[in-house]
Design a protein around this motif. Structure first.
Motif, short mmCIF file in Angstrom:
data_model
loop_
_atom_site.label_atom_id
_atom_site.label_comp_id
_atom_site.label_asym_id
_atom_site.label_seq_id
_atom_site.Cartn_x
_atom_site.Cartn_y
_atom_site.Cartn_z
N SER A 1 -7.88 -0.46 -3.75
CA SER A 1 -7.34 -1.42 -4.39
C SER A 1 -6.60 -1.75 -3.51
O SER A 1 -6.08 -1.97 -2.75
CB SER A 1 -6.28 -0.60 -5.43
OG SER A 1 -5.37 -0.38 -4.58
N VAL A 2 -5.97 -3.40 -4.05
CA VAL A 2 -5.51 -4.51 -3.52
C VAL A 2 -3.72 -3.96 -3.50
O VAL A 2 -3.67 -3.76 -2.52
CB VAL A 2 -5.28 -5.51 -4.83
CG1 VAL A 2 -4.04 -6.23 -4.05
CG2 VAL A 2 -7.05 -6.65 -4.60
N ALA A 3 -3.38 -2.91 -4.20
CA ALA A 3 -2.28 -2.81 -3.92
C ALA A 3 -1.90 -1.84 -3.36
O ALA A 3 -0.90 -1.53 -1.49
CB ALA A 3 -1.99 -1.72 -5.75
N GLU A 4 -3.06 -0.66 -2.38
CA GLU A 4 -3.21 0.10 -1.01
C GLU A 4 -3.09 -1.19 -0.09
O GLU A 4 -2.21 -0.62 0.87
CB GLU A 4 -4.16 1.03 -0.92
CG GLU A 4 -4.41 1.57 -0.15
CD GLU A 4 -5.44 3.03 -0.40
OE1 GLU A 4 -5.81 3.68 0.71
OE2 GLU A 4 -6.55 2.52 -1.22
N ALA A 5 -4.32 -1.84 -0.06
CA ALA A 5 -4.87 -3.23 1.17
C ALA A 5 -2.75 -3.41 1.22
O ALA A 5 -2.62 -3.79 2.51
CB ALA A 5 -6.20 -3.98 1.24
N ALA A 6 -1.88 -4.00 0.13
CA ALA A 6 -1.24 -4.59 0.23
C ALA A 6 -0.22 -3.97 1.02
O ALA A 6 1.00 -4.80 2.13
CB ALA A 6 -0.87 -4.90 -0.98
N ALA A 7 0.13 -2.91 1.08
CA ALA A 7 0.70 -2.58 1.49
C ALA A 7 0.85 -1.63 2.66
O ALA A 7 1.27 -1.44 3.68
CB ALA A 7 1.08 -0.12 0.37
N LEU A 8 -0.97 -1.75 3.13
CA LEU A 8 -0.63 -1.56 4.46
C LEU A 8 -0.48 -2.24 4.79
O LEU A 8 0.02 -2.48 6.35
CB LEU A 8 -2.04 -1.51 4.40
CG LEU A 8 -2.93 -0.34 5.77
CD1 LEU A 8 -1.38 0.44 6.07
CD2 LEU A 8 -4.09 -0.17 5.87
N ALA A 9 -0.69 -3.57 4.45
CA ALA A 9 -0.25 -4.96 5.35
C ALA A 9 0.77 -5.26 6.00
O ALA A 9 1.04 -5.40 6.66
CB ALA A 9 -0.47 -5.99 4.48
N ALA A 10 1.82 -4.51 4.94
CA ALA A 10 3.30 -5.16 5.12
C ALA A 10 3.75 -3.83 5.79
O ALA A 10 4.71 -3.48 6.45
CB ALA A 10 3.82 -3.69 3.65
#
Length: 420
Positions: free
Chosen positions: A283-292
């Protein structure tokens, strides 16, 4: 214009320098440095020697400063126990004379005919020899050139257009026999005034003896390859609005002012090779959390934990990157992470590095793409670039020269210099 652009050969100059009138007591000390005297005679000899070497406007003060610097070089050498051997000195004399197409004996004889004693020549070469040894022992071991510095310099070269045409103005000051120094002084004054193009044109109308004087010295566009070889690097080193230092030629002092220039980028200079990492997530949320929480490409493997083997890291030409990922990478800085949303999943993408394809090719950056995927097409003209070794040597020499000048300045500051 060819007459004014032709330089004087050293060998021809040997017979052209008049002997200056010596003071009544030529061996009177004019300055002491660390309690060693420099005499009026030595200054006159060095002044004449420098004039023969292509600096006809050398003043007594400039010759004196050159002798002071040589004394400091010799002093530094003695402190390190460096003494030139007779064989080394003779080789140095031969090498220096060879620049004028002469043997050391022929060069020495020509100097004597012009009124310069052999000892002045030997002292000049000897000081240069021992100073090089001092620099090798004291300065060179401290100089390092990193791969990052080489890459940065290569990028600068790649991104600098190849100069093809220049728009210059000329100012030619007559220098008849006996008036060379006055002409050179005027040339130095003009060059040191940092004149604008309009101001240079006014000076050309006032002082220039060339036919172009009426038009302010303005010349038409000229291809850089059509300039005399000795003049090309001088003009190429200018930025628009800058003026050369005075150039002494037979019967004149010449200045050039660069009004404008044109050039083209090297083929492939706008192409890039991209090093990036990508990881498919649910998901986008999982990818965004890892990116952060990810700080660098290396850190990505740490942050993903057991999923680290799934990270796809590639070094490829821009054209080989999928469109959506390529668009996202285009706006990113090094070690910056972003997300590509596919609706039913997302990619975390991180830019590891980007560099001109020409530089990447010279660095032999390994790519994960196939040989026919476009890497070769992105680097069609590496012969136009200096090698990495040449760039490294240039940076090294630049650092060494700066360090040598700094050390010489330090020696001046520490020396006891006084006048009688």
């Amino acid at each position: 214009m060819r007459h004014f652009l032709s330089g004087l050969a050293v060998a021809a100059a040997l017979a052209a320098v008049p002997a200056p009138i010596l003071a009544q007591n030529p061996f009177e000390p004019v300055i002491y440095i660390n309690n060693a005297a420099i005499t009026r005679y030595e200054v006159a000899q060095r002044q004449k020697f420098m004039q023969i070497l292509g600096a006809p406007g050398t003043t007594a003060e400039e010759a004196q400063q050159a002798l002071v610097d040589d004394r400091l070089r010799n002093h530094a050498a003695r402190q390190l126990g460096i003494v030139p051997t007779e064989e080394g000195l003779q080789n140095g004399l031969e090498e220096f004379a060879g620049r004028a197409g002469l043997s050391a004996a022929e060069f020495t004889a020509a100097l004597e005919r012009a009124g310069v004693e052999p000892q002045a020549y030997r002292d000049f070469v000897s000081a240069g020899l021992v100073w090089r040894s001092v620099i090798r022992e004291r300065v060179v071991p401290r100089i390092k050139v990193s791969d990052a510095e080489v890459d940065q310099e290569l990028r600068r070269v790649v991104e600098t257009p190849i100069l093809s045409r220049v728009l210059i103005s000329e100012l030619i000051i007559p220098a008849p026999p006996g008036q060379e120094q006055q002409a050179l002084n005027l040339g130095r004054q003009i060059a040191g005034a940092n004149l604008s193009s309009d101001e240079f044109e006014a000076a050309a109308r006032q002082y220039s003896a060339a036919e172009s004087a009426q038009s302010g010295g303005r010349l038409a566009w000229v291809n850089i390859d059509n300039l005399p070889p000795a003049l090309r690097p001088i003009i190429s080193g200018l930025r628009p609005g800058q003026t050369t230092q005075p150039l002494t030629v037979e019967g004149a002092v010449v200045l050039f002012h660069l009004r404008d220039s044109q050039g083209t980028l090297r083929p492939g200079a706008t192409e890039q090779v991209i090093d990036y990492a990508a990881l498919r997530l649910a998901s986008v949320a999982e990818a965004a959390a890892l990116a952060a929480r990810t700080r660098s490409c290396d850190d990505l493997y740490v942050q993903t934990g057991q999923a680290a083997p799934q990270v796809r890291r590639q070094t490829v030409p821009q054209g080989a990157i999928p469109a959506l990922i390529g668009q996202r990478l285009a706006t990113m800085d090094r070690d910056e992470a972003g997300v590509v949303d596919y609706g039913n999943g997302a990619d975390l993408v991180m830019l590891c590095s980007r560099q001109p394809a020409l530089v990447a090719d010279m660095a032999e950056v390994p790519t994960t793409a196939l040989p026919d995927d476009g890497v070769e097409a992105a680097v069609p003209d590496t012969n136009a670039l200096p090698t990495r070794e040449a760039v490294r040597d240039e940076i090294f020499n630049r650092k060494a020269n700066a360090a040598a000048e700094a050390y010489l300045a330090e020696l001046r500051a520490e020396a006891l210099i006084r006048r009688p």
